[in-house]
Design a protein around this motif. Structure first.
Motif, short mmCIF file in Angstrom:
data_model
loop_
_atom_site.label_atom_id
_atom_site.label_comp_id
_atom_site.label_asym_id
_atom_site.label_seq_id
_atom_site.Cartn_x
_atom_site.Cartn_y
_atom_site.Cartn_z
N ASP A 233 0.53 3.76 1.44
CA ASP A 233 0.45 4.30 2.93
C ASP A 233 1.91 4.55 3.56
N CYS B 235 -6.18 0.04 6.73
CA CYS B 235 -6.09 0.35 5.44
C CYS B 235 -7.19 1.47 5.06
N GLY B 236 -6.92 2.85 4.77
CA GLY B 236 -7.85 3.63 4.52
C GLY B 236 -8.66 3.45 2.93
N ALA C 293 -4.11 0.44 -1.37
CA ALA C 293 -4.52 -0.95 -0.97
C ALA C 293 -3.89 -2.20 -1.77
N HIS D 230 -2.18 -3.95 5.21
CA HIS D 230 -2.01 -3.22 6.40
C HIS D 230 -3.43 -3.43 6.95
N CYS E 29 0.83 -1.12 -0.12
CA CYS E 29 0.09 -0.03 0.00
C CYS E 29 0.87 1.31 0.03
CO CO Z 1 -3.53 1.41 3.01
#
Ligand code: CO
Length: 210
Positions: free
Chosen positions: A44, A101-102, A67, A98, A42
């Motif tokens: 992130d 995850c948004g 993602a 993770h 991801c």
């Molecule tokens: Co994420």
């Protein structure tokens, strides 16, 4: 000093400390890379692949997107995958999601976010495939985390559906595919799924004339 200038300063100290410890470090890496791992993670900022795996420059070939998706029409991902598998001949491909995850959270809502809707639709499809299992979990956080795990499993399977991986399995008996999930709250990676090279998974997706 402007905020971004700190990064350049830190880079200078890092480069000199690295040379201090190993004078040949950069000259060794300058002409060749032979990583054993491809990482699909991801984007992130809290999940930096080298840092959380204790690896150095040259050890992991990296592709990141929102993602940690393996989308079969994504030319960027396919190019990275083909290069890693056919030229670098990586031994392992790791899809690392993770918890928290948004991207996965957003895909579970009805909120429109613009262009990213098209990307998140791939995760909505994973949710639809596994809706009964995910929705049987009583709390929202648990449902999100379950979908995060299932999404990693689906993305590993998406790798196995590519002709790139199937061809490499036939000719090289590599790479092995791994699905991992990283915990933002404890820094630990949990391996949740594995497809060793040559794993038979579904006739429908397995080509017989590669
Ligand atoms: Co994420």
């Amino acid at each position: 000093m402007k905020a971004y200038e700190k990064l350049l300063e830190a880079n200078k100290s890092w480069a000199s400390a690295t040379v201090g410890q190993d004078p040949e470090f950069f000259s060794r890496l300058a002409n060749v890379q032979s990583p054993e791992y491809l990482w699909i993670g991801c984007s992130d900022s809290r999940v930096p692949p080298n840092e959380i795996t204790g690896t150095k420059p040259g050890e992991i070939f990296i592709h990141r997107n929102i993602a940690n998706m393996v989308v079969h029409t994504d030319l960027n991902m396919l190019s990275v995958l083909q290069y890693a598998v056919e030229v670098l001949k990586v031994k392992h491909v790791i899809v690392c999601g993770h918890y928290g995850c948004g991207g996965v959270k957003a895909a579970m809502t009805r909120k429109s976010l613009g262009i990213i809707n098209k990307w998140l639709r791939n995760i909505k499809d994973v949710y639809r495939f596994h809706k009964d299992e995910v929705d049987s979990i009583p709390d929202e956080g648990g449902r999100v985390n379950k979908l995060i795990e299932l999404n990693v499993v689906e993305q590993v399977m998406n790798l196995a559906k590519t002709s790139i991986i199937q061809k490499a399995w036939q000719t090289n008996n590599a790479p092995h595919l791994h699905g991992w999930v990283y915990g933002l709250d404890n820094g630990l990676i949990k391996p949740i799924f594995e497809m060793p090279a040559g794993t038979h998974f579904d006739d429908l997706y397995e080509f017989d004339n590669l």
